[in-house]
Design a protein around this motif. Sequence first.
Motif, PDB file in Angstrom:
ATOM      1  N   UNK A  79      45.918  30.121  25.502  1.00  0.00           N
ATOM      2  CA  UNK A  79      46.214  29.552  26.842  1.00  0.00           C
ATOM      3  C   UNK A  79      47.332  30.150  27.690  1.00  0.00           C
ATOM      4  N   UNK A  80      47.013  30.297  28.896  1.00  0.00           N
ATOM      5  CA  UNK A  80      48.033  30.892  29.787  1.00  0.00           C
ATOM      6  C   UNK A  80      48.001  32.529  29.569  1.00  0.00           C
ATOM      7  N   UNK A  81      47.334  33.022  28.819  1.00  0.00           N
ATOM      8  CA  UNK A  81      47.278  34.570  28.924  1.00  0.00           C
ATOM      9  C   UNK A  81      46.147  34.947  29.725  1.00  0.00           C
ATOM     10  N   UNK A  82      46.524  36.108  30.369  1.00  0.00           N
ATOM     11  CA  UNK A  82      45.454  36.519  31.292  1.00  0.00           C
ATOM     12  C   UNK A  82      44.499  37.617  30.509  1.00  0.00           C
ATOM     13  N   UNK A 138      41.317  24.123  34.788  1.00  0.00           N
ATOM     14  CA  UNK A 138      41.962  25.305  35.541  1.00  0.00           C
ATOM     15  C   UNK A 138      41.934  26.759  35.171  1.00  0.00           C
ATOM     16  N   UNK A 139      40.589  27.107  35.269  1.00  0.00           N
ATOM     17  CA  UNK A 139      40.105  28.580  34.831  1.00  0.00           C
ATOM     18  C   UNK A 139      40.634  29.362  35.916  1.00  0.00           C
ATOM     19  N   UNK A 140      41.613  29.920  35.967  1.00  0.00           N
ATOM     20  CA  UNK A 140      42.081  30.741  37.048  1.00  0.00           C
ATOM     21  C   UNK A 140      41.894  32.189  37.248  1.00  0.00           C
ATOM     22  N   UNK A 141      41.404  32.821  38.660  1.00  0.00           N
ATOM     23  CA  UNK A 141      41.302  34.181  38.720  1.00  0.00           C
ATOM     24  C   UNK A 141      42.424  34.828  38.785  1.00  0.00           C
ATOM     25  N   UNK A 142      42.903  35.781  38.097  1.00  0.00           N
ATOM     26  CA  UNK A 142      44.138  36.704  38.224  1.00  0.00           C
ATOM     27  C   UNK A 142      43.804  37.941  38.855  1.00  0.00           C
ATOM     28  N   UNK A 143      43.929  37.919  40.310  1.00  0.00           N
ATOM     29  CA  UNK A 143      43.286  38.858  41.052  1.00  0.00           C
ATOM     30  C   UNK A 143      43.440  40.333  40.821  1.00  0.00           C
ATOM     31  N   UNK A 144      42.387  41.141  41.024  1.00  0.00           N
ATOM     32  CA  UNK A 144      42.450  42.438  40.452  1.00  0.00           C
ATOM     33  C   UNK A 144      42.647  42.674  39.064  1.00  0.00           C
ATOM     34  N   UNK A 145      42.425  41.635  38.231  1.00  0.00           N
ATOM     35  CA  UNK A 145      42.569  41.925  36.854  1.00  0.00           C
ATOM     36  C   UNK A 145      41.620  41.280  36.009  1.00  0.00           C
ATOM     37  N   UNK A 146      41.657  39.809  36.158  1.00  0.00           N
ATOM     38  CA  UNK A 146      40.744  39.139  35.032  1.00  0.00           C
ATOM     39  C   UNK A 146      40.722  37.677  35.413  1.00  0.00           C
ATOM     40  N   UNK A 147      40.958  36.977  34.188  1.00  0.00           N
ATOM     41  CA  UNK A 147      41.079  35.476  34.186  1.00  0.00           C
ATOM     42  C   UNK A 147      41.951  34.980  33.108  1.00  0.00           C
ATOM     43  N   UNK A 148      42.341  33.577  33.206  1.00  0.00           N
ATOM     44  CA  UNK A 148      43.123  32.799  32.187  1.00  0.00           C
ATOM     45  C   UNK A 148      43.161  31.378  32.437  1.00  0.00           C
TER      46      UNK A 148
END
Length: 228
Positions: free
Chosen positions: A172-175, A212-222
């Motif tokens: 959790x919380x890791x991108x 809360x499955x978030x997009x880490x823009x330009x990288x991936x997801x967390x």
Amino acid sequence: MKYHIAVIEDDQNIQNIVSAFLNKEGYEVTVMESAEEGMALWKSNPPHMWIVDIMLPGMDGYEFCKKIRNESEVPIIIVSAKDEEIDKILGLELGGDDYLTKPFSPRELIARIKRIFKRYSPEKTTQETDSDQVVVDQLAIHKHDRRVFWGQAEQDVTTKEFDMLLLFAENVNRAFSREELLIKVWGEDYFGSDRAVDDLVKRIRKKIKDMPLETVWGFGYRLRSKDE
């Protein structure tokens, strides 16, 4: 436990090659030429895995995958001469766990079968202990019987959706980058586009809208915890 694999393929040469390799690996094999035969088998003696061609007489492989996935999370490997990216994405959207393009190496098929069975094992016990559960806020994952809950409601997820959710929940919380997710969820021998990752995330978000499955823009997801 001897796994039962059903092959739906109307090309007799491919039938013979695939069944020979599967038998050599010790699997129980049922070979059929149509999706209609597959549906009959599903009712009478459901297999532990399906290997399904797309271009079939009568009902095509896409429609067959959709029907099976509406009833079960049994693994499905799609095999097709269609090698366009859109065809692969459609196959995965309809619940396929993997996609192989013809012509393919039978040894590669065996490797993918083994990898899927390693992740999805019908012989695992359904008894749970506290360590069998991963809980992040409203998300609860029961690892042994591969069940997912959001709040009190159980969610109907595919094999790949389960694997990705478990990966996020255990970290959790890791991108994660898209490349990492491809390797960890699909395996190192998967050669498809990382668009498969975006598609899988899209499907999860559609099923569990408030997670809360978030997009880490330009990288991936967390997966973000509300406590952070």
